[in-house]
Design an enzyme around this catalytic site. Structure first.
Site, PDB file in Angstrom:
ATOM      1  N   GLY A  71     -11.020 -23.663  -2.623  1.00 57.82           N
ATOM      2  CA  GLY A  71     -12.041 -24.590  -3.101  1.00 57.82           C
ATOM      3  C   GLY A  71     -13.441 -24.001  -3.060  1.00 57.82           C
ATOM      4  O   GLY A  71     -14.240 -24.191  -3.977  1.00 57.82           O
ATOM      5  N   CYS A 330     -15.480 -27.947   8.468  1.00 56.86           N
ATOM      6  CA  CYS A 330     -16.425 -26.837   8.441  1.00 56.86           C
ATOM      7  C   CYS A 330     -17.595 -27.062   9.400  1.00 56.86           C
ATOM      8  O   CYS A 330     -18.232 -26.128   9.819  1.00 56.86           O
ATOM      9  CB  CYS A 330     -16.936 -26.633   7.021  1.00 56.86           C
ATOM     10  SG  CYS A 330     -15.636 -26.730   5.798  1.00 56.86           S
TER      11      CYS A 330
END
Ligand SMILES: Cc1ncc(COP(=O)(O)O)c(C=O)c1O
Length: 389
Positions: A71, A330
Protein backbone atom coordinates in the site's frame (compact mmCIF):
# COMPACT_ATOMS: atom_id res chain seq x y z
CA UNK A 1 -2.71 -18.72 27.60
CA UNK A 2 -4.86 -18.54 24.47
CA UNK A 3 -4.00 -15.40 22.60
CA UNK A 4 -6.73 -13.33 20.97
CA UNK A 5 -5.87 -11.35 17.85
CA UNK A 6 -8.03 -8.28 17.34
CA UNK A 7 -5.71 -6.25 15.14
CA UNK A 8 -6.89 -7.28 11.66
CA UNK A 9 -6.58 -3.68 10.44
CA UNK A 10 -2.83 -3.84 10.98
CA UNK A 11 -2.55 -7.11 9.11
CA UNK A 12 -4.29 -10.46 8.61
CA UNK A 13 -3.00 -14.03 8.74
CA UNK A 14 -2.57 -15.43 5.21
CA UNK A 15 -5.35 -17.82 4.23
CA UNK A 16 -4.11 -21.46 3.86
CA UNK A 17 -5.15 -21.36 0.18
CA UNK A 18 -3.05 -18.19 -0.25
CA UNK A 19 -0.04 -19.95 1.29
CA UNK A 20 -0.54 -22.93 -1.04
CA UNK A 21 -0.76 -20.71 -4.12
CA UNK A 22 2.32 -18.72 -3.07
CA UNK A 23 4.44 -21.76 -2.23
CA UNK A 24 3.41 -23.57 -5.41
CA UNK A 25 4.57 -20.63 -7.56
CA UNK A 26 7.71 -20.16 -5.46
CA UNK A 27 8.73 -23.76 -5.96
CA UNK A 28 7.79 -24.53 -9.52
CA UNK A 29 7.75 -21.27 -11.47
CA UNK A 30 11.04 -19.67 -10.59
CA UNK A 31 11.76 -18.27 -14.07
CA UNK A 32 12.19 -14.55 -14.62
CA UNK A 33 8.88 -13.35 -16.02
CA UNK A 34 10.76 -11.17 -18.52
CA UNK A 35 12.70 -14.08 -20.03
CA UNK A 36 11.52 -15.33 -23.39
CA UNK A 37 12.29 -19.03 -22.79
CA UNK A 38 9.77 -21.53 -21.43
CA UNK A 39 10.74 -20.95 -17.77
CA UNK A 40 10.15 -17.24 -18.18
CA UNK A 41 6.92 -17.78 -20.09
CA UNK A 42 5.60 -20.02 -17.33
CA UNK A 43 6.29 -17.35 -14.69
CA UNK A 44 4.81 -14.66 -16.97
CA UNK A 45 1.67 -16.68 -17.39
CA UNK A 46 1.14 -16.90 -13.59
CA UNK A 47 1.88 -13.19 -13.23
CA UNK A 48 -0.60 -12.19 -15.93
CA UNK A 49 -3.31 -14.53 -14.64
CA UNK A 50 -2.85 -12.92 -11.22
CA UNK A 51 -3.11 -9.45 -12.73
CA UNK A 52 -6.28 -10.44 -14.61
CA UNK A 53 -7.82 -11.76 -11.39
CA UNK A 54 -7.10 -8.55 -9.48
CA UNK A 55 -8.27 -6.34 -12.35
CA UNK A 56 -11.53 -8.25 -12.60
CA UNK A 57 -12.08 -7.87 -8.84
CA UNK A 58 -12.08 -4.07 -9.07
CA UNK A 59 -13.74 -3.92 -12.52
CA UNK A 60 -10.57 -2.60 -14.16
CA UNK A 61 -8.73 -3.65 -17.30
CA UNK A 62 -5.67 -5.84 -16.82
CA UNK A 63 -3.41 -3.22 -18.39
CA UNK A 64 -4.49 -0.74 -15.71
CA UNK A 65 -3.17 -2.83 -12.78
CA UNK A 66 0.51 -2.70 -11.75
CA UNK A 67 2.13 -4.67 -8.95
CA UNK A 68 3.86 -2.81 -6.13
CA UNK A 69 5.43 -3.85 -2.83
CA UNK A 70 2.26 -2.87 -0.95
CA UNK A 71 0.00 0.00 0.00
CA UNK A 72 2.74 2.46 0.88
CA UNK A 73 4.43 2.12 -2.48
CA UNK A 74 1.11 2.37 -4.32
CA UNK A 75 0.26 5.59 -2.44
CA UNK A 76 3.72 7.06 -3.11
CA UNK A 77 3.54 6.10 -6.77
CA UNK A 78 0.05 7.51 -7.32
CA UNK A 79 0.64 10.78 -5.50
CA UNK A 80 4.15 11.61 -6.61
CA UNK A 81 3.69 10.18 -10.11
CA UNK A 82 0.46 12.08 -10.86
CA UNK A 83 1.67 15.29 -9.16
CA UNK A 84 4.90 15.31 -11.17
CA UNK A 85 3.04 14.68 -14.40
CA UNK A 86 0.67 17.53 -13.45
CA UNK A 87 3.61 19.84 -12.80
CA UNK A 88 4.69 19.39 -16.40
CA UNK A 89 1.36 20.92 -17.37
CA UNK A 90 1.85 23.81 -14.92
CA UNK A 91 -0.27 22.35 -12.08
CA UNK A 92 1.34 22.48 -8.68
CA UNK A 93 -1.45 21.97 -6.16
CA UNK A 94 -2.54 18.80 -4.34
CA UNK A 95 -5.70 18.27 -2.33
CA UNK A 96 -5.88 15.65 0.40
CA UNK A 97 -7.14 15.42 3.99
CA UNK A 98 -5.75 15.62 7.51
CA UNK A 99 -6.78 12.04 8.38
CA UNK A 100 -4.94 10.20 5.61
CA UNK A 101 -2.47 7.41 6.34
CA UNK A 102 1.14 8.55 6.71
CA UNK A 103 1.93 6.92 3.35
CA UNK A 104 -0.17 9.72 1.83
CA UNK A 105 0.63 12.51 4.29
CA UNK A 106 4.38 12.01 4.05
CA UNK A 107 4.22 11.76 0.26
CA UNK A 108 2.43 15.11 -0.02
CA UNK A 109 4.80 16.59 2.55
CA UNK A 110 7.78 15.68 0.39
CA UNK A 111 6.04 17.27 -2.61
CA UNK A 112 5.37 20.38 -0.54
CA UNK A 113 9.10 20.64 0.16
CA UNK A 114 9.77 20.54 -3.56
CA UNK A 115 7.39 23.41 -4.28
CA UNK A 116 3.85 22.00 -4.46
CA UNK A 117 0.99 23.68 -2.60
CA UNK A 118 -0.79 21.15 -0.43
CA UNK A 119 -4.38 21.76 0.69
CA UNK A 120 -5.16 19.55 3.70
CA UNK A 121 -8.93 19.38 4.04
CA UNK A 122 -10.50 19.08 7.50
CA UNK A 123 -12.93 16.32 8.52
CA UNK A 124 -16.15 16.31 10.52
CA UNK A 125 -16.57 14.66 13.92
CA UNK A 126 -16.93 11.25 12.28
CA UNK A 127 -13.69 11.61 10.30
CA UNK A 128 -15.24 12.26 6.88
CA UNK A 129 -14.44 14.92 4.32
CA UNK A 130 -17.25 17.19 3.14
CA UNK A 131 -17.49 16.98 -0.68
CA UNK A 132 -18.26 20.72 -0.78
CA UNK A 133 -14.82 21.40 0.70
CA UNK A 134 -13.30 19.51 -2.23
CA UNK A 135 -15.38 21.53 -4.68
CA UNK A 136 -14.21 24.79 -3.08
CA UNK A 137 -10.57 23.72 -2.89
CA UNK A 138 -10.20 22.69 -6.54
CA UNK A 139 -8.59 25.33 -8.76
CA UNK A 140 -7.12 25.41 -12.26
CA UNK A 141 -3.78 24.65 -10.55
CA UNK A 142 -4.94 21.36 -8.99
CA UNK A 143 -2.88 18.39 -10.15
CA UNK A 144 -4.49 15.73 -7.95
CA UNK A 145 -7.17 14.97 -5.36
CA UNK A 146 -6.23 12.07 -3.08
CA UNK A 147 -8.70 10.98 -0.39
CA UNK A 148 -8.98 7.65 1.37
CA UNK A 149 -12.03 5.47 0.78
CA UNK A 150 -12.13 4.36 4.42
CA UNK A 151 -10.09 5.38 7.42
CA UNK A 152 -7.78 2.79 8.95
CA UNK A 153 -8.15 4.03 12.53
CA UNK A 154 -11.88 4.63 12.87
CA UNK A 155 -13.32 2.90 9.79
CA UNK A 156 -15.41 5.82 8.48
CA UNK A 157 -16.18 5.66 4.76
CA UNK A 158 -15.78 8.84 2.71
CA UNK A 159 -18.30 9.92 0.05
CA UNK A 160 -15.77 9.05 -2.66
CA UNK A 161 -18.24 8.57 -5.49
CA UNK A 162 -19.51 12.12 -5.01
CA UNK A 163 -16.03 13.55 -4.54
CA UNK A 164 -14.63 11.76 -7.60
CA UNK A 165 -17.51 13.16 -9.67
CA UNK A 166 -16.55 16.68 -8.56
CA UNK A 167 -12.91 16.05 -9.51
CA UNK A 168 -13.95 14.58 -12.85
CA UNK A 169 -16.04 17.62 -13.80
CA UNK A 170 -13.05 19.83 -12.96
CA UNK A 171 -10.74 17.59 -15.02
CA UNK A 172 -8.59 16.70 -12.00
CA UNK A 173 -7.27 13.13 -11.51
CA UNK A 174 -8.64 11.42 -8.41
CA UNK A 175 -6.69 8.86 -6.35
CA UNK A 176 -8.04 6.97 -3.38
CA UNK A 177 -6.14 5.01 -0.74
CA UNK A 178 -8.43 1.97 -0.65
CA UNK A 179 -5.97 -0.15 1.35
CA UNK A 180 -8.20 -0.60 4.40
CA UNK A 181 -11.45 -0.97 2.46
CA UNK A 182 -10.40 -3.74 0.06
CA UNK A 183 -12.05 -7.03 0.90
CA UNK A 184 -14.44 -5.37 3.38
CA UNK A 185 -16.71 -3.45 1.00
CA UNK A 186 -17.16 -3.64 -2.77
CA UNK A 187 -14.60 -1.52 -4.63
CA UNK A 188 -15.39 -0.86 -8.28
CA UNK A 189 -13.18 1.70 -10.00
CA UNK A 190 -15.90 2.70 -12.43
CA UNK A 191 -18.70 3.00 -9.92
CA UNK A 192 -16.44 5.05 -7.64
CA UNK A 193 -15.11 7.04 -10.62
CA UNK A 194 -11.46 6.75 -9.63
CA UNK A 195 -8.37 7.36 -11.76
CA UNK A 196 -6.03 5.59 -9.33
CA UNK A 197 -6.25 3.46 -6.21
CA UNK A 198 -3.93 1.60 -3.84
CA UNK A 199 -4.11 -2.00 -2.60
CA UNK A 200 -2.09 -4.03 -0.05
CA UNK A 201 -2.64 -7.81 -0.14
CA UNK A 202 -1.84 -8.43 3.53
CA UNK A 203 -4.94 -6.55 4.66
CA UNK A 204 -7.21 -9.28 3.24
CA UNK A 205 -5.43 -12.54 4.09
CA UNK A 206 -2.83 -12.23 1.31
CA UNK A 207 0.96 -12.13 1.63
CA UNK A 208 2.90 -9.13 2.88
CA UNK A 209 5.24 -7.28 0.55
CA UNK A 210 2.88 -7.11 -2.39
CA UNK A 211 0.12 -4.76 -3.46
CA UNK A 212 -1.04 -2.96 -6.55
CA UNK A 213 -1.78 0.39 -8.01
CA UNK A 214 -4.67 0.83 -10.40
CA UNK A 215 -4.13 3.58 -12.96
CA UNK A 216 -6.97 4.39 -15.33
CA UNK A 217 -5.90 4.37 -18.98
CA UNK A 218 -5.04 7.87 -20.11
CA UNK A 219 -4.06 9.15 -16.65
CA UNK A 220 -0.81 11.06 -16.84
CA UNK A 221 1.67 9.65 -14.32
CA UNK A 222 5.45 9.45 -14.04
CA UNK A 223 7.11 6.04 -13.52
CA UNK A 224 7.99 5.16 -9.94
CA UNK A 225 11.03 2.94 -10.28
CA UNK A 226 13.43 3.31 -13.16
CA UNK A 227 15.41 0.46 -14.66
CA UNK A 228 14.07 -2.38 -16.80
CA UNK A 229 10.82 -2.28 -18.69
CA UNK A 230 8.79 -4.36 -16.25
CA UNK A 231 5.20 -3.37 -15.40
CA UNK A 232 4.91 -1.49 -18.69
CA UNK A 233 7.85 0.76 -17.74
CA UNK A 234 6.11 2.05 -14.64
CA UNK A 235 7.87 -0.02 -12.01
CA UNK A 236 11.19 -1.55 -12.97
CA UNK A 237 12.54 -4.64 -11.22
CA UNK A 238 12.08 -8.40 -11.54
CA UNK A 239 8.47 -9.24 -10.74
CA UNK A 240 7.59 -11.20 -7.61
CA UNK A 241 5.55 -13.98 -9.18
CA UNK A 242 4.90 -16.12 -6.05
CA UNK A 243 3.55 -13.18 -4.09
CA UNK A 244 1.44 -12.11 -7.06
CA UNK A 245 -0.06 -15.62 -7.15
CA UNK A 246 -0.87 -15.43 -3.41
CA UNK A 247 -2.30 -11.93 -3.85
CA UNK A 248 -4.61 -13.12 -6.64
CA UNK A 249 -5.83 -16.05 -4.54
CA UNK A 250 -6.56 -13.66 -1.64
CA UNK A 251 -8.51 -11.38 -3.99
CA UNK A 252 -10.48 -14.34 -5.34
CA UNK A 253 -11.41 -15.46 -1.81
CA UNK A 254 -12.22 -11.91 -0.70
CA UNK A 255 -14.59 -11.47 -3.63
CA UNK A 256 -16.29 -14.82 -3.08
CA UNK A 257 -16.68 -14.29 0.67
CA UNK A 258 -17.52 -10.58 0.72
CA UNK A 259 -21.16 -10.80 1.87
CA UNK A 260 -20.59 -13.68 4.23
CA UNK A 261 -17.55 -12.02 5.84
CA UNK A 262 -19.32 -8.67 6.09
CA UNK A 263 -22.36 -10.10 7.87
CA UNK A 264 -20.38 -12.22 10.32
CA UNK A 265 -17.72 -9.63 11.14
CA UNK A 266 -20.18 -6.78 11.46
CA UNK A 267 -22.28 -8.96 13.78
CA UNK A 268 -19.25 -9.52 16.02
CA UNK A 269 -18.52 -5.79 16.00
CA UNK A 270 -22.09 -5.05 17.11
CA UNK A 271 -21.77 -7.60 19.87
CA UNK A 272 -18.53 -6.05 21.10
CA UNK A 273 -20.06 -2.60 20.91
CA UNK A 274 -23.03 -3.55 23.06
CA UNK A 275 -20.84 -5.38 25.59
CA UNK A 276 -18.58 -2.33 25.95
CA UNK A 277 -21.55 0.04 26.19
CA UNK A 278 -22.93 -2.07 29.03
CA UNK A 279 -19.59 -2.32 30.87
CA UNK A 280 -18.20 1.21 30.72
CA UNK A 281 -19.47 4.67 31.47
CA UNK A 282 -18.15 7.56 29.43
CA UNK A 283 -17.01 5.41 26.55
CA UNK A 284 -16.96 7.22 23.22
CA UNK A 285 -17.25 5.39 19.90
CA UNK A 286 -15.14 6.93 17.16
CA UNK A 287 -16.17 7.13 13.54
CA UNK A 288 -19.40 7.21 11.59
CA UNK A 289 -22.36 5.23 13.02
CA UNK A 290 -23.50 3.71 9.76
CA UNK A 291 -21.03 4.66 7.00
CA UNK A 292 -18.24 2.53 8.40
CA UNK A 293 -16.20 -0.56 7.67
CA UNK A 294 -17.56 -3.71 9.33
CA UNK A 295 -14.40 -4.74 11.13
CA UNK A 296 -13.12 -1.67 13.03
CA UNK A 297 -14.39 -0.57 16.44
CA UNK A 298 -12.49 2.38 17.86
CA UNK A 299 -13.33 3.44 21.40
CA UNK A 300 -12.02 6.24 23.61
CA UNK A 301 -12.29 6.72 27.34
CA UNK A 302 -13.55 10.26 27.80
CA UNK A 303 -10.84 12.07 29.78
CA UNK A 304 -13.41 14.21 31.55
CA UNK A 305 -15.19 11.09 32.91
CA UNK A 306 -12.44 8.46 33.31
CA UNK A 307 -8.90 9.74 32.76
CA UNK A 308 -6.92 6.68 31.67
CA UNK A 309 -3.59 6.01 30.02
CA UNK A 310 -4.27 4.28 26.71
CA UNK A 311 -0.80 2.75 26.46
CA UNK A 312 -1.19 1.16 29.91
CA UNK A 313 -4.48 -0.37 28.72
CA UNK A 314 -2.97 -1.71 25.49
CA UNK A 315 -0.03 -3.21 27.41
CA UNK A 316 -2.38 -4.62 30.06
CA UNK A 317 -4.50 -6.22 27.35
CA UNK A 318 -1.39 -7.70 25.78
CA UNK A 319 -0.49 -9.29 29.13
CA UNK A 320 -4.02 -10.76 29.14
CA UNK A 321 -3.31 -12.17 25.67
CA UNK A 322 -5.48 -9.68 23.76
CA UNK A 323 -3.74 -7.95 20.82
CA UNK A 324 -5.22 -4.56 19.90
CA UNK A 325 -3.75 -1.19 19.01
CA UNK A 326 -4.26 2.42 19.92
CA UNK A 327 -4.39 3.69 16.36
CA UNK A 328 -2.69 2.75 13.12
CA UNK A 329 0.00 0.10 13.51
CA UNK A 330 2.49 2.52 12.04
CA UNK A 331 2.12 4.90 14.99
CA UNK A 332 1.68 2.34 17.76
CA UNK A 333 4.52 2.46 20.23
CA UNK A 334 4.73 6.21 19.88
CA UNK A 335 3.28 8.35 22.62
CA UNK A 336 1.73 10.85 20.27
CA UNK A 337 -2.03 11.14 20.11
CA UNK A 338 -3.49 10.00 16.81
CA UNK A 339 -3.67 12.74 14.17
CA UNK A 340 -6.98 11.23 13.05
CA UNK A 341 -8.68 11.47 16.45
CA UNK A 342 -7.36 14.99 17.06
CA UNK A 343 -8.66 16.08 13.65
CA UNK A 344 -12.06 14.62 14.58
CA UNK A 345 -12.12 16.89 17.62
CA UNK A 346 -11.11 14.53 20.42
CA UNK A 347 -9.00 16.23 23.11
CA UNK A 348 -5.42 15.01 23.49
CA UNK A 349 -5.96 12.95 26.67
CA UNK A 350 -9.08 11.27 25.31
CA UNK A 351 -7.34 10.58 22.00
CA UNK A 352 -4.51 8.90 23.88
CA UNK A 353 -6.97 6.74 25.80
CA UNK A 354 -8.19 5.02 22.63
CA UNK A 355 -8.33 1.39 21.63
CA UNK A 356 -8.88 0.15 18.11
CA UNK A 357 -10.37 -3.33 17.99
CA UNK A 358 -10.34 -4.85 14.53
CA UNK A 359 -12.14 -8.08 13.84
CA UNK A 360 -11.49 -10.71 11.17
CA UNK A 361 -12.46 -14.02 9.62
CA UNK A 362 -11.00 -16.09 12.44
CA UNK A 363 -12.56 -14.09 15.30
CA UNK A 364 -15.12 -16.03 17.36
CA UNK A 365 -18.02 -15.05 19.63
CA UNK A 366 -16.10 -16.37 22.58
CA UNK A 367 -13.08 -14.21 21.76
CA UNK A 368 -15.28 -11.12 21.71
CA UNK A 369 -16.58 -11.97 25.19
CA UNK A 370 -13.11 -12.75 26.50
CA UNK A 371 -11.73 -9.50 25.08
CA UNK A 372 -14.52 -7.47 26.73
CA UNK A 373 -13.86 -9.29 30.06
CA UNK A 374 -10.13 -8.60 29.74
CA UNK A 375 -10.73 -4.91 29.04
CA UNK A 376 -12.90 -4.58 32.13
CA UNK A 377 -10.20 -6.21 34.26
CA UNK A 378 -7.40 -4.09 32.79
CA UNK A 379 -9.29 -0.79 33.04
CA UNK A 380 -10.06 -1.45 36.70
CA UNK A 381 -6.40 -2.25 37.33
CA UNK A 382 -5.12 0.80 35.46
CA UNK A 383 -7.61 3.10 37.19
CA UNK A 384 -6.66 1.68 40.61
CA UNK A 385 -2.93 2.00 39.92
CA UNK A 386 -3.58 5.64 39.15
CA UNK A 387 -1.83 5.54 35.80
CA UNK A 388 -4.57 7.72 34.44
CA UNK A 389 -2.92 11.06 33.86
C1 LIG B 1 -5.20 3.23 4.86
C2 LIG B 1 -3.82 2.66 4.71
N1 LIG B 1 -3.02 3.12 3.74
C3 LIG B 1 -1.78 2.65 3.55
C4 LIG B 1 -1.28 1.65 4.35
C5 LIG B 1 0.11 1.15 4.11
O1 LIG B 1 0.10 -0.17 3.63
P1 LIG B 1 1.42 -1.08 3.72
O2 LIG B 1 1.84 -1.07 5.14
O3 LIG B 1 0.96 -2.41 3.24
O4 LIG B 1 2.43 -0.50 2.84
C6 LIG B 1 -2.06 1.15 5.40
C7 LIG B 1 -1.53 0.14 6.34
O5 LIG B 1 -1.80 0.17 7.54
C8 LIG B 1 -3.38 1.65 5.57
O6 LIG B 1 -4.20 1.19 6.53
Amino acid sequence: MNRIYLDYSATTPPDPQVIDATVAALGSSFGNASSVHSFGREARSILEQSRDRIAQWISARSDEVFFTSGGTEADNHAIKGIALAGARAGKNEIITSVVEHHAVLHSVESLRKSGFDVKLLPVDGSGRVNPDDVRKAISPKTALVSLMLANNEVGSINRIEEIAAIARVAGVPMHSDTVQAMGKIRVDVNKLGLDALSIAAHKFYGPKGIGAIYIRKGTRIEPFMEGGSQESNRRAGTENVPLAAGFAKAAELAEARLDQDYRRIFGLREKLKSRLTAEFKGLLFNGHETECLPHILSVSFDSSVTPLDGDAIIMGLDLEGVAVTSGSACTSGSLQASHVLLAMGRDERTARATIRFSIGRLTTDEEINLAADALKKVVERVAKAGTGH
